[in-house]
Scaffold this active site. Structure first.
Site, PDB file in Angstrom:
ATOM      1  CG  HIS A   1       2.458   0.516   7.598  1.00 33.64           C
ATOM      2  ND1 HIS A   1       3.610   0.118   8.235  1.00 33.64           N
ATOM      3  CD2 HIS A   1       2.867   1.273   6.546  1.00 33.64           C
ATOM      4  CE1 HIS A   1       4.653   0.606   7.612  1.00 33.64           C
ATOM      5  NE2 HIS A   1       4.238   1.319   6.569  1.00 33.64           N
ATOM      6  CD  GLU A   2       0.322   2.157   3.906  1.00 33.93           C
ATOM      7  OE1 GLU A   2       0.847   3.263   3.626  1.00 33.93           O
ATOM      8  OE2 GLU A   2       0.988   1.111   3.974  1.00 33.93           O
TER       9      GLU A   2
ATOM     10  CG  HIS B   1       3.206   6.179   6.697  1.00 34.95           C
ATOM     11  ND1 HIS B   1       4.457   6.549   7.132  1.00 34.95           N
ATOM     12  CD2 HIS B   1       3.345   4.922   6.194  1.00 34.95           C
ATOM     13  CE1 HIS B   1       5.311   5.564   6.909  1.00 34.95           C
ATOM     14  NE2 HIS B   1       4.662   4.561   6.344  1.00 34.95           N
TER      15      HIS B   1
ATOM     16  CB  ALA C   1      -0.917   0.004   1.223  1.00 36.80           C
ATOM     17  CG  MET C   2       2.091   5.369  -1.813  1.00 35.72           C
ATOM     18  SD  MET C   2       3.689   5.309  -0.973  1.00 35.72           S
ATOM     19  CE  MET C   2       3.861   7.026  -0.483  1.00 35.72           C
ATOM     20  CD  GLU C   3       3.591   6.321   3.033  1.00 39.02           C
ATOM     21  OE1 GLU C   3       4.738   6.753   3.205  1.00 39.02           O
ATOM     22  OE2 GLU C   3       3.350   5.145   2.674  1.00 39.02           O
ATOM     23  CG  ASN C   4      -0.564   7.943  -2.416  1.00 39.53           C
ATOM     24  OD1 ASN C   4       0.605   8.163  -2.659  1.00 39.53           O
ATOM     25  ND2 ASN C   4      -1.198   6.841  -2.829  1.00 39.53           N
TER      26      ASN C   4
END
Length: 947
Positions: free
Chosen positions: A383-384, A387, A348-351
């Site tokens: 986790h995301e 962030h 995943a990515m925390e955009n």
């Protein structure tokens, strides 16, 4: 960003205990999402373009500003206005493209006659022969452009000016460009999927670490924060999403097409790597109207209709609230969109405001997905969301301090998941999921410190290599003490790790805690030198010492350390009939331990170190485990096993001592000791599954696991019920997997019967959701082409990503070489195996003793194709090299690796570090096998001679 079940190395100790009385500390985690905990973003080969560089580039001795990889400090962006139009159908050249234009307003900080702005793989509209237009703001004049070009190696658009930009003046740079909406999983890219027999295309993004420059020209460094005003043009039957809340779309006509144009609220001040935008025909489920924060879960329409987003929606709100309380800071945005993408390189990515996920990390179907799938969703969401503050609100200045973002987010993700699922005991699972795995990497001579010097991390491929298990997995649960003042002071800004130490020091002083050494001295030893110590306790003399722990004691550590590889170690211990004791260890200490029975140190593995003992204490511990194992905490039962096996590999104890720590397992039913044993014996399988050791080893494991198999047979009413305890649901997998692989009576017949029943009625899969992976694997291993082809058809028709993942793994379990070779060939066809899954699939095949030589031959013969067509994020070359070389343990293997290195010296990219680690590991394996093979064979024979 969340690691995907697949990564490399970056474990970090985020902070040490804030006092002897406060307990020990640790930091870290990366990981690995270590297994799917990984977020290894490997970059592929450098970009190419027809535009020549007017000045020859010599990376080893850069002379001109544009030959350096870092931006100069002369300009600072204020805001961007970006409009992009992705085409979701191919053009006459069968290319998917996007077009757009961008205006960036920046302030001149120092007088300069040069503009450097990042750009990669973009083709620009020329204005009077130049790539851009420039004007001054607020009545200021702008110098004219004299020369512009694309500096490909360093990924800059270079603009030379007739005069100087003036400090304190703001300017506006306009560009217009076209790029490819490729399927490389980096920058602005496309993802494809089938729905109701129709191919659908999604335009989506992955900017971290250095790919925003592939979408539009930008100052693409984390310290260059700005506000982004986004506009997307898209087909009328699609929706557009970005970080900010969308305004109502308006109808427009372009190039004779009727389209929608969606603009978004401006973002908060943030880094380019956090920018995200998506065009798709997904739908969503959302939070109730009137909520403080709008939460929406986006996915394929069928996935949402089937309820696969319900669990994520139900848990996101509570986890977000938990972090608001934990950080004592409100979530600063009005909405939190989370979207599940069919193709995504990481977990995943925390955009900020639009978090992107693999489908397996966000979607959950209780009728099909396992307990582990649910845990993965909960921890990745946590986790995301962690962030949103630690990484997004406050951001590290440069990638050398990536560990500060990822190590902390990985740790607190367990706290968030524990809050959402309090019955799971998630805090204990950190040890298994993160710490133990990352220690294996950090114990190599080729490891690296948590924090590097900025000047050592310059090129995109160097940045990508930092996304490994070490960065994700060294941690400390007392860290939150200083967070409130830290986040308040630095919100919307960038920091270096010393800023965190300062706030931690403030928290320590406020609490009246006296540390034995200055806090910065304590912490710097953990982050500025690689590795960790082994603490040796002699219970007979009271002497306690430490030294740098290396898996291969003969390896050469050529990375100097100003601290001489010594740490300030928070040591905890208990002994017979006593309570937990604590002290700080420097170089050496003498203590009156006063024990004539057993002592165990590093209680509940709260410290990032291994422990060795004198032989008498080892004997006492093993005897205690064999007689009354529950007298020792369950985490320490696992730790004793893990430490012993790793100490044996490091030649600090005999391998037979390590094996003896497993003898109590015929009385053990808890998950953590069994899983730790299985993980450590995996190394024995890798080294011996093609030798005469294999038979006696299997016989021993069969003897030990038979009571566990019977235990779960009983408590599940012959496998018809699901255990209540979270970790029991995991340990029943160990029971059935080890029982089937070692021939425990009734096990293989059970799994084969379940699989045959499914083959007979494909629409009705009654296999226990938690047992699917091991049942599928064992049935395919025992079967032939019919079982394989059936599983392949189920994989291709799976509508739930977690189910597809289980089948993707199980297909690698066949013992038929021709089927494995066919499966490898499928990895080169994105219509069969998605690019995001190619690395994992090849590694799964390499994990099969039959498949390992086939996988090694495959990547050697296909390396050029893999490197050039699967680069840029769609394949993790570091993980690939690691996976296919795990079994290497002969001189012949070592020579093959050296030859591979020589043959591909010019196209290793981010695999270079992994290749060096593979060479180091192979040498260690050779030495270990030569030293231990006979001892191991004799031990297993002696333990099974009466069976």
């Amino acid at each position: 960003m969340a690691k995907g079940l697949y990564i490399s190395k970056a474990v970090a100790i985020v902070c040490v205990v804030i006092g002897v009385a406060a307990a020990a500390t640790i930091i870290a985690l990366s990981v690995v999402y270590a297994q799917e905990k990984s977020k290894n973003l490997d970059t592929g080969p450098p970009a190419t373009t027809d535009a020549p560089s007017p000045v020859p580039t010599t990376p080893s001795t850069p002379k001109e500003p544009w030959q350096h990889y870092r931006l100069p400090d002369s300009l600072a962006p204020s805001y961007y206005n970006v409009t992009l139009w992705p085409r979701l159908t191919p053009n006459p050249n069968n290319l998917y493209i996007f077009s757009g234009h961008s205006t960036v307003v920046f302030k001149c900080v120092k007088d300069t006659n040069l503009i450097l702005i990042h750009s990669n793989k973009l083709n620009f509209t020329m204005f009077n022969g130049y790539h851009a237009k420039l004007k001054g703001l607020n009545g200021a004049a702008a110098p004219s452009l004299t020369k512009t070009w694309l500096e490909v190696p360093t990924q800059f658009l270079v603009i030379q000016l007739s005069g100087s930009l003036k400090a304190g003046i703001s300017y506006e740079l306009f560009t217009e460009f076209v790029g490819e909406l490729a399927d490389d999983l980096g920058g602005f890219y496309r993802s494809e999927y089938m729905e109701d027999g129709v191919k659908k295309v999604v335009a989506t993004t992955q900017m971290q670490p250095t790919d925003a420059r592939k979408a539009f020209p930008c100052f693409d460094e984390p310290a260059m924060k700005a506000v982004f005003h986004m506009t997307l043009i898209h087909p009328p039957d699609t929706v557009a999403l970005s970080n900010g809340m969308n305004h109502e779309p308006v109808d427009i006509t372009l190039e004779g097409q009727t389209l929608k144009q969606t603009s978004f609220e401006p973002t908060e001040i943030m880094s380019t790597y956090l920018l995200a935008f998506v065009v798709c025909d997904f739908t969503y489920i959302g939070s109730e109207p009137g909520a403080d924060v709008l939460i929406r879960i986006w996915a394929r329409r069928k996935a949402i209709e089937e309820g696969q987003g319900d669990y994520a929606l139900n848990k996101t709100g509570p986890i977000l609230s938990f972090f608001e309380n934990y950080y004592n800071s409100s979530y600063p945005l009005s909405k939190s969109d989370q979207i599940a993408l069919p193709d995504f390189s990481a977990g995943a990515m925390e955009n900020w405001g639009l978090i992107t996920y693999r489908e397996t990390a966000l979607l959950y179907n209780p009728e099909v997905s396992s307990n582990g799938d649910k845990e993965w969703v909960a921890t990745v969401i946590a986790h995301e969301l962690a962030h949103m503050w630690f990484g997004n609100l406050v951001t590290t200045r440069w990638w050398n301090d990536l560990w500060l973002n990822e190590g902390f987010a990985t740790y607190v993700s367990y706290l968030g998941a524990d809050f959402a699922e309090p019955k799971w005991n998630m805090k204990d699972l950190i040890v298994l999921n993160e710490i133990i795995g990352v220690m294996g990497v950090d114990a190599l001579a080729s490891s690296h410190p948590l924090s590097s010097k900025e000047e050592d991390i310059q090129r995109p491929e160097q940045i990508s290599q930092l996304f490994d298990s070490i960065t994700y997995s060294k941690y400390n649960h007392h860290f939150f003490v200083c967070l409130q003042t830290y986040l308040e002071e630095f919100k919307y800004q960038n920091i270096v790790y010393q800023d965190l130490w300062r706030h931690l020091e403030m928290a320590v002083k406020k609490a009246g805690i006296v540390l034995p050494h200055p806090l910065e001295d304590i912490m710097n030893r953990w982050i500025l030198q690689m590795g960790f110590p082994v603490v040796t306790i002699n219970t007979q003399t009271g002497e306690i010492t430490q030294k740098h722990f290396l898996l291969d004691p003969d390896s050469v550590v050529d990375r100097p350390s100003e601290f001489n590889y010594e740490w300030f170690v928070p040591v905890t211990y208990i002994k017979t009939g006593g309570t937990e004791q604590q002290f700080w260890l420097d170089k050496k200490q003498d203590m009156a331990l006063g024990t004539n029975d057993w002592l165990v140190a590093n209680i509940n593995m709260k410290g990032f170190y291994r422990v060795n003992y004198d032989s008498k204490n080892w004997d006492n511990l093993i005897n205690k485990l064999n007689s009354q194992p529950k007298d020792i905490p369950v985490i320490n039962r696992a730790q004793i096993i893990d430490d012993a096996f790793n100490l044996a590999r490091a030649k600090m104890v005999d391998v037979t001592l390590a094996l003896s720590t497993t003898k109590f397992l015929d009385k053990e039913v808890e998950y953590m000791p069994w899983q730790t044993t299985r993980s450590n014996l995996d190394y024995f399988f890798l080294m011996f599954d093609r030798s005469e050791v294999y038979g006696p080893m299997q016989a021993y494991i069969k003897k030990q696991v038979t009571p566990l198999f019977k235990h779960f047979t009983d408590i599940t009413a012959n496998w018809t019920n699901i255990p209540e305890k979270h970790t029991d649901q995991y340990n029943q997998i160990n029971a059935i997997s080890l029982a089937c692989s070692t021939g425990v009576e009734g096990c293989r017949e059970l799994t084969t019967k379940w699989f045959k029943e499914w083959m007979t009625n494909p629409a009705d899969n009654k296999i226990n959701v938690n047992l699917k992976t091991t049942v599928y694997c064992n049935a395919i291993a025992a079967g032939g082409v019919d079982e394989w082809d059936f599983a392949w058809s189920m994989y291709k028709n799976a509508t739930i990503a977690s189910e597809a993942d289980k089948l993707m793994y199980a297909l690698s379990c066949t013992k038929q070489p021709w089927l494995l070779n066919r499966y490898l060939e499928y990895c080169l066809d994105p219509d069969k195996i998605r690019k995001q899954d190619a690395t994992a699939t090849i590694n799964y095949i390499a994990g099969n003793a039959v498949g390992q030589p086939l996988a090694w031959d495959f990547i050697r013969s296909q390396w050029n194709h893999l490197f050039n067509d699967y680069g840029g994020g769609s394949m993790s070359f570091g993980r690939l090299i690691y996976g296919v070389t795990e079994r290497f343990s002969t001189e012949f293997d070592y020579k093959q690796l050296l030859q591979f290195k020589e043959d591909n010296a010019d196209q290793l990219g981010s695999a270079a570090t992994s290749l060096e680690q593979a060479l180091e590991r192979t040498k260690a394996n050779i030495n270990w096998v030569n030293l231990n093979k006979k001892l191991v064979l004799d031990w297993f024979n002696s333990e099974t001679s009466a069976v």
